[in-house]
Design an enzyme around this catalytic site. Structure first.
Site, PDB file in Angstrom:
ATOM      1  N   SER A 175       0.844  -1.213   0.000  1.00  0.00           N
ATOM      2  CA  SER A 175       0.000   0.000   0.000  1.00  0.00           C
ATOM      3  C   SER A 175       0.867   1.247   0.000  1.00  0.00           C
ATOM      4  O   SER A 175       0.402   2.340   0.304  1.00  0.00           O
ATOM      5  CB  SER A 175      -0.914  -0.012   1.225  1.00  0.00           C
TER       6      SER A 175
ATOM      7  N   ASN B 206      -3.141  -3.352  12.229  1.00  0.00           N
ATOM      8  CA  ASN B 206      -4.577  -3.083  12.027  1.00  0.00           C
ATOM      9  C   ASN B 206      -5.058  -1.859  12.813  1.00  0.00           C
ATOM     10  O   ASN B 206      -5.743  -0.997  12.271  1.00  0.00           O
ATOM     11  CB  ASN B 206      -5.407  -4.309  12.428  1.00  0.00           C
TER      12      ASN B 206
ATOM     13  N   THR C 223     -36.212  28.893 -13.515  1.00  0.00           N
ATOM     14  CA  THR C 223     -36.559  27.503 -13.213  1.00  0.00           C
ATOM     15  C   THR C 223     -36.549  26.829 -14.582  1.00  0.00           C
ATOM     16  O   THR C 223     -36.919  27.456 -15.588  1.00  0.00           O
ATOM     17  CB  THR C 223     -37.953  27.359 -12.556  1.00  0.00           C
ATOM     18  N   HIS C 224     -36.109  25.616 -14.631  1.00  0.00           N
ATOM     19  CA  HIS C 224     -35.960  24.891 -15.910  1.00  0.00           C
ATOM     20  C   HIS C 224     -35.058  25.661 -16.876  1.00  0.00           C
ATOM     21  O   HIS C 224     -35.197  25.530 -18.086  1.00  0.00           O
ATOM     22  CB  HIS C 224     -37.318  24.628 -16.571  1.00  0.00           C
TER      23      HIS C 224
ATOM     24  N   SER D 249      -8.482  28.472 -27.654  1.00  0.00           N
ATOM     25  CA  SER D 249      -8.555  27.368 -28.615  1.00  0.00           C
ATOM     26  C   SER D 249      -7.265  27.312 -29.411  1.00  0.00           C
ATOM     27  O   SER D 249      -6.638  28.344 -29.662  1.00  0.00           O
ATOM     28  CB  SER D 249      -9.742  27.600 -29.547  1.00  0.00           C
TER      29      SER D 249
ATOM     30  N   LYS E 230     -11.203  32.580 -28.943  1.00  0.00           N
ATOM     31  CA  LYS E 230     -11.912  31.874 -27.877  1.00  0.00           C
ATOM     32  C   LYS E 230     -11.376  32.156 -26.480  1.00  0.00           C
ATOM     33  O   LYS E 230     -10.175  32.235 -26.253  1.00  0.00           O
ATOM     34  CB  LYS E 230     -11.855  30.346 -28.108  1.00  0.00           C
TER      35      LYS E 230
ATOM     36  N   ASN F 233     -12.428  30.220 -23.077  1.00  0.00           N
ATOM     37  CA  ASN F 233     -13.292  29.135 -22.581  1.00  0.00           C
ATOM     38  C   ASN F 233     -13.171  28.968 -21.065  1.00  0.00           C
ATOM     39  O   ASN F 233     -12.074  29.057 -20.521  1.00  0.00           O
ATOM     40  CB  ASN F 233     -12.913  27.815 -23.260  1.00  0.00           C
TER      41      ASN F 233
ATOM     42  N   GLU G 100     -15.293  24.005 -15.989  1.00  0.00           N
ATOM     43  CA  GLU G 100     -15.702  22.729 -16.594  1.00  0.00           C
ATOM     44  C   GLU G 100     -15.020  21.542 -15.907  1.00  0.00           C
ATOM     45  O   GLU G 100     -15.661  20.540 -15.583  1.00  0.00           O
ATOM     46  CB  GLU G 100     -15.369  22.726 -18.091  1.00  0.00           C
TER      47      GLU G 100
ATOM     48  N   TYR H 109     -10.689  -7.111  10.659  1.00  0.00           N
ATOM     49  CA  TYR H 109      -9.871  -6.525   9.597  1.00  0.00           C
ATOM     50  C   TYR H 109      -9.791  -7.453   8.392  1.00  0.00           C
ATOM     51  O   TYR H 109      -9.700  -8.675   8.520  1.00  0.00           O
ATOM     52  CB  TYR H 109      -8.444  -6.238  10.101  1.00  0.00           C
TER      53      TYR H 109
ATOM     54  N   GLN I 229      -7.384  -1.933   2.715  1.00  0.00           N
ATOM     55  CA  GLN I 229      -6.247  -1.178   2.200  1.00  0.00           C
ATOM     56  C   GLN I 229      -6.581  -0.550   0.851  1.00  0.00           C
ATOM     57  O   GLN I 229      -6.129   0.550   0.536  1.00  0.00           O
ATOM     58  CB  GLN I 229      -5.057  -2.138   2.078  1.00  0.00           C
TER      59      GLN I 229
HETATM   60  N1  ARG Z   1      -1.385  -1.743   4.744  1.00  0.00           N
HETATM   61  C1  ARG Z   1      -2.450  -2.219   5.545  1.00  0.00           C
HETATM   62  C2  ARG Z   1      -3.708  -1.384   5.283  1.00  0.00           C
HETATM   63  O1  ARG Z   1      -3.583  -0.328   4.756  1.00  0.00           O
HETATM   64  C3  ARG Z   1      -2.084  -2.118   6.977  1.00  0.00           C
HETATM   65  C4  ARG Z   1      -2.683  -3.176   7.836  1.00  0.00           C
HETATM   66  C5  ARG Z   1      -2.111  -4.509   7.472  1.00  0.00           C
HETATM   67  N2  ARG Z   1      -2.654  -5.535   8.255  1.00  0.00           N
HETATM   68  C6  ARG Z   1      -2.591  -6.831   7.922  1.00  0.00           C
HETATM   69  N3  ARG Z   1      -3.153  -7.651   8.686  1.00  0.00           N
HETATM   70  N4  ARG Z   1      -1.984  -7.219   6.839  1.00  0.00           N
HETATM   71  O2  ARG Z   1      -4.776  -1.798   5.603  1.00  0.00           O
END
Ligand code: ARG
Length: 493
Positions: free
Chosen positions: A25, A112, A157-158, A279, A285, A287, A292, A319, A324
């Site tokens: 992660s 966790n 409106t509309h 443009s 132009k 814009n 947007e 968990y 993640q």
């Molecule tokens: N990288 C994990 C997350 O973002 C952290 C917790 C990992 N826990 C585990 N049991 N592998 O959730």
């Protein structure tokens, strides 16, 4: 760099780069790296206070953590070979100060509860930033509204001319919506601001930990009590993303109007060049591209919220690694919303409103026809539906002059209006745009009289929201300042 200290016991064998990258992660964890240091520091202070680790070991760990706090986390800790930043930092720490001390950092906790705490700490900061931007956005709208109390414009409106209003009244409508966004996001903050640490994997730990102490060190409002809920709940993320999606829906409506209003048809507003593009082929132009893109970002934020819901649904307690995968959507949603609203402040405050063009349009399309019907009701005893039909028929026949109204009345089997004492002047007075606005004096209406009252109450609400936010911000800043100074003391610095 060392091998990931978390994996090395139970698992063997090489993993491909692709495999490591898939599972890690690290990319999204850049958002919580700084929070992780603070969470580590608070945890160590608690372990030491509870005599779960020796003072000198705590001192060594804290010195190493403070070094990261002061000088930044080295790039090596962000390597994809680590499953996440928590493993990266712990590995780095052990490599720096040795396992005898560094290997005690993770006593009585799990990644966790660690990640859940980091997420909440970072989200808390993001919310505070978003709320500050909302304060500025509302302030900008209120300042503009004050300048345009007398700027008459058509209300739609509309997207058809409906009734005249003022630019102030229109801007106050947007401010009211952003005011509710403020309340929603501030409400989310109180639920984000609860500390999961001490839940460990989900069943807490048998060490004599002090959860309230850690929560207080990190400036949280309280502890997320049930330890299974603490590690597995992400409703704080869903709630925030939903609130941001609603806020962005509001921003997209402002943007849509800036796009329509800046078109050659309307010419109600001229956006500053900085917010526009030109443009590559049509040299004339100008814009409204920023508006947007911002209008589109509302879709992106909704997409982030939708992805987070889809990932979070139907996960069994407690968990699961799926959680993640939710985080990148959280960070993206927060970033898009923040950037958009920040730019919206500048786009609005630098815009020039063409009040002459607005005033010219205000009476178009029989926008004061309702007033003629109301005049017949108020001064001549008509039932509203009868007057409404009569005025509608006259418009169908070509106009709201007395002869045409009389023909409409005749067709409906009614006495001619001229015979009932209605004069051309009565009709002209009813059709007058300014008079039509001035007559609307009930709470929240467009008349300058009512708008001034709205402005003063909205400014008071804004000041109170701003005060509450400032108070929260100083509470957090003070907690972190104290945390770091406690850590320095404990580390003997
Ligand atoms: N990288 C994990 C997350 O973002 C952290 C917790 C990992 N826990 C585990 N049991 N592998 O959730």
């Amino acid at each position: 760099m060392e091998q990931d200290v978390v994996r090395r016991g139970r698992l063997t064998g090489e993993r491909s780069g692709e495999m490591m990258h898939f599972l890690s992660s690290m990319g999204a964890d850049r958002c919580i790296a700084d929070a992780d240091i603070l969470v580590d520091i608070a945890h160590v202070l608690m372990l030491s206070r509870q005599k779960i680790i020796e003072k000198d070991q705590a001192g060594m760990i804290l010195s190493a953590l403070l070094e990261l706090y002061d000088n930044g986390i080295p790039e090596g800790a962000f390597d994809d070979r680590f499953e996440d930043i928590h493993a990266g930092i712990e590995t780095l720490l052990i490599a720096t100060i040795g396992e005898e001390a560094g290997g005690r950092l993770h006593i009585g906790r799990s990644r966790n509860d660690e990640v859940a705490t980091c997420l909440r700490l970072r989200v808390r900061e993001d919310i505070v930033r978003q709320l500050s931007i909302l304060i500025r956005l509302r302030e900008t709208l209120l300042i503009l509204a004050k300048e345009h109390i007398d700027s008459v414009m058509p209300g739609f409106t509309h997207l058809q001319h409906a009734q005249p209003t003022t630019l102030a009244h229109h801007l106050l409508a947007h401010e009211a919506a952003f005011g509710r966004d403020f309340q929603r996001i501030a409400g989310a903050l109180s639920r984000v601001d609860q500390c999961p640490l001490g839940a460990a994997a989900f069943a807490s730990t048998s060490y004599p930990i002090q959860r309230e102490f850690v929560a207080e060190l990190l400036g949280f409002q309280g502890v997320l009590e049930n330890t299974m809920d603490a590690v597995s709940s992400r409703d704080f993320a869903l709630e925030l993303l939903s609130s941001l999606a609603i806020m962005m829906t509001h921003a997209s409506r402002v943007c849509e109007e800036l796009v329509v209003w800046s078109s050659g048809f309307a010419r109600f507003v001229e956006l500053d060049d900085a917010f526009c593009s030109t443009s590559s082929i049509m040299p004339q132009k100008k814009n409204p591209d920023t508006a947007e893109v911002m209008r589109a970002k509302a879709g992106s934020v909704l997409g982030s919220a939708t992805a987070a819901f889809a990932i979070g649904k139907a996960l069994p307690l407690s968990y699961n690694r799926d959680l993640q995968e939710l985080n990148p959507h959280l960070w993206r949603g927060i970033r898009d919303a923040k950037q958009s609203t920040r730019l919206l402040v500048d786009m609005l405050s630098s815009a020039t409103f063409n009040t002459a063009a607005m005033a010219e349009e205000a009476g178009r399309g029989y926008s004061t026809a309702t007033e003629v019907a109301d005049m017949l009701v108020q001064s001549h005893g008509f039932a509203f539906r009868t007057a409404h039909t009569l005025v509608g028929k006259a418009i169908q026949k070509g106009g709201l002059d007395l002869p045409t109204l009389d023909r409409a009345a005749e067709e409906m089997g009614l006495a001619p209006l001229s015979k009932m004492g209605v004069t051309g002047n009565d009709i002209a007075a009813a059709l007058d745009v300014q008079a039509c606005i001035d007559r609307r004096r009930a709470k929240g209406s467009p008349s300058p009289f009512a708008v001034k009252i709205s402005l003063s109450s909205r400014n008071a609400i804004l000041a109170e929201d701003s005060r509450i936010l400032q108070e929260r911000m100083s509470h957090y800043a003070e907690a972190i300042r104290r945390l770091i100074s406690d850590a320095r003391k404990e580390a003997g610095e």
